[in-house]
Design an enzyme around this catalytic site. Structure first.
Site, PDB file in Angstrom:
ATOM      1  N   ASN A   9      40.070  34.905  38.470  1.00 59.66           N
ATOM      2  CA  ASN A   9      38.910  34.617  39.315  1.00 59.66           C
ATOM      3  C   ASN A   9      37.687  34.522  38.408  1.00 59.66           C
ATOM      4  O   ASN A   9      37.181  35.545  37.942  1.00 59.66           O
ATOM      5  CB  ASN A   9      38.751  35.750  40.346  1.00 59.66           C
ATOM      6  N   LYS A  11      34.763  33.637  39.120  1.00 64.08           N
ATOM      7  CA  LYS A  11      33.506  33.943  39.837  1.00 64.08           C
ATOM      8  C   LYS A  11      32.434  32.900  39.498  1.00 64.08           C
ATOM      9  O   LYS A  11      32.755  31.745  39.238  1.00 64.08           O
ATOM     10  CB  LYS A  11      33.046  35.373  39.519  1.00 64.08           C
ATOM     11  N   HIS A  96      37.528  38.300  49.259  1.00 66.84           N
ATOM     12  CA  HIS A  96      37.169  39.071  48.064  1.00 66.84           C
ATOM     13  C   HIS A  96      36.076  40.069  48.446  1.00 66.84           C
ATOM     14  O   HIS A  96      35.205  39.769  49.269  1.00 66.84           O
ATOM     15  CB  HIS A  96      36.681  38.131  46.954  1.00 66.84           C
ATOM     16  N   GLU A  98      33.466  40.917  47.075  1.00 71.82           N
ATOM     17  CA  GLU A  98      32.081  40.416  46.918  1.00 71.82           C
ATOM     18  C   GLU A  98      31.680  39.551  48.112  1.00 71.82           C
ATOM     19  O   GLU A  98      30.512  39.539  48.514  1.00 71.82           O
ATOM     20  CB  GLU A  98      31.961  39.653  45.588  1.00 71.82           C
ATOM     21  N   GLU A 168      42.657  45.243  45.849  1.00 71.21           N
ATOM     22  CA  GLU A 168      41.572  45.409  44.881  1.00 71.21           C
ATOM     23  C   GLU A 168      40.658  46.542  45.342  1.00 71.21           C
ATOM     24  O   GLU A 168      39.742  46.314  46.158  1.00 71.21           O
ATOM     25  CB  GLU A 168      40.756  44.118  44.778  1.00 71.21           C
ATOM     26  N   GLY A 174      35.195  45.133  38.253  1.00 69.07           N
ATOM     27  CA  GLY A 174      34.093  44.897  37.325  1.00 69.07           C
ATOM     28  C   GLY A 174      33.450  46.172  36.805  1.00 69.07           C
ATOM     29  O   GLY A 174      32.380  46.132  36.208  1.00 69.07           O
ATOM     30  N   SER A 213      39.615  45.607  37.127  1.00 75.04           N
ATOM     31  CA  SER A 213      39.529  45.972  35.703  1.00 75.04           C
ATOM     32  C   SER A 213      40.886  45.940  34.998  1.00 75.04           C
ATOM     33  O   SER A 213      41.168  46.800  34.161  1.00 75.04           O
ATOM     34  CB  SER A 213      38.833  47.325  35.522  1.00 75.04           C
TER      35      SER A 213
HETATM   36  C1  PEP Z   1      37.996  40.578  40.812  1.00 78.30           C
HETATM   37  O1  PEP Z   1      36.843  40.226  40.892  1.00 78.30           O
HETATM   38  O2  PEP Z   1      38.827  40.158  41.636  1.00 78.30           O
HETATM   39  C2  PEP Z   1      38.354  41.496  39.745  1.00 78.30           C
HETATM   40  C3  PEP Z   1      39.513  42.116  39.825  1.00 78.30           C
HETATM   41  O3  PEP Z   1      37.431  41.674  38.744  1.00 78.30           O
HETATM   42  P1  PEP Z   1      37.626  42.547  37.406  1.00 78.30           P
HETATM   43  O4  PEP Z   1      38.982  42.192  36.840  1.00 78.30           O
HETATM   44  O5  PEP Z   1      36.509  42.110  36.512  1.00 78.30           O
HETATM   45  O6  PEP Z   1      37.543  43.969  37.803  1.00 78.30           O
END
Ligand code: PEP
Length: 256
Positions: A9, A11, A96, A98, A168, A174, A213
């Site tokens: 992703n 973003k 997601h 976000e 997630e 992040g 992460s």
């Molecule tokens: C995400 O945004 O779906 C995600 C898992 O981000 P990160 O790997 O940076 O934590």
């Protein structure tokens, strides 16, 4: 046996030059990777460019979001599911965290978008997960169950044959904090159990990615958990070397 699936992703990152370079590096490096499905989800503005840069390899394309409306219409600034399909996307990320927290998407919005993606013949990557406050209040299972059941109620369990779920935990996205393999496995098993309540065979085939992460140094241990079928990768997907290492870890976990 489920084939692991790793999706990047990207973003709201990149430029024309950056996405061409990243896609070309992935294309060059992914040739040797076996036993894993791979997709990248660039910003909508760059999907076409990335498609050209990826060429005919096995990396699939995904969109990060779609409009909550079918067809075409007066929805300034929105991008429809038909448009991302037209651009060559096979996957669409829906729900997601976000989108849920920053843009106010509700479980019902997410369920509706999931239905739009399925109706278009694409595969939703349905993101679910709890915030830190919800985990600390021991609400993880209730939150995740509500998120999954909203979609089950909208599309029916049979449609989950064509759904990918991404667990997630919001507190791990992040932040550099990863759920421990045991924490992640417990929620993955819980999600599979929710679907199994309605159809055991579909639940057994359901791909459930972990996201939050994931990095080259923690990917292998996460992906070796029995109910973790690859990952949805944010930050590390912007670095070709790291993303390739994570894809390799998923392929290796599959062949173990
Ligand atoms: C995400 O945004 O779906 C995600 C898992 O981000 P990160 O790997 O940076 O934590």
């Amino acid at each position: 046996m489920r084939k692991p699936f790793v999706a990047g992703n990207w973003k709201m990152h990149g430029s024309k030059a950056m996405v061409i370079s990243l896609a070309s590096d992935l294309q060059a490096g992914l040739g040797s990777i076996k036993g894993v499905d791979v997709a990248v989800c660039p910003p909508a503005a760059y999907i076409d460019l990335v498609k050209t840069a990826l060429g005919e390899g096995f990396v699939q394309l995904g969109a990060q979001n779609i409009a909550n409306e079918p067809g075409q219409g007066a929805f300034t600034g929105e991008v429809s599911v038909d448009m991302v399909k037209d651009l060559g996307c096979r996957y669409v990320i829906v729900g997601h965290s976000e989108r849920r927290t920053l843009f106010g998407e509700t479980d019902l919005d997410v369920a509706r978008k999931t239905a739009l993606v399925l109706d278009a013949g694409l595969t939703p990557i349905l993101c679910v997960g709890e915030t830190l406050a919800q985990r600390e209040a021991e609400e993880t299972e209730a939150v995740v169950a509500a998120q999954i059941r909203a979609v089950l109620n909208q599309v029916g369990v049979v449609a989950f044959e064509n759904v990918v779920v991404a667990y997630e935990p919001v507190w791990a996205i992040g932040t550099g904090k990863t759920a421990s393999p045991e924490q992640a496995q417990a929620v993955h098993a819980f999600i599979r159990g929710l679907v199994a309540e309605q159809d055991e065979a579909i639940a057994a085939r359901l791909i459930i990615q972990y996201g939050g992460s994931v990095k080259p140094d923690n990917a292998a241990v996460l992906f070796s958990q029995p109910d973790i079928d690859g990952g949805l990768i944010g930050g590390a997907s912007l670095n070709a070397v790291d993303f390739l290492a994570i894809c390799n870890a998923a392929g290796d976990a599959c062949s173990e």
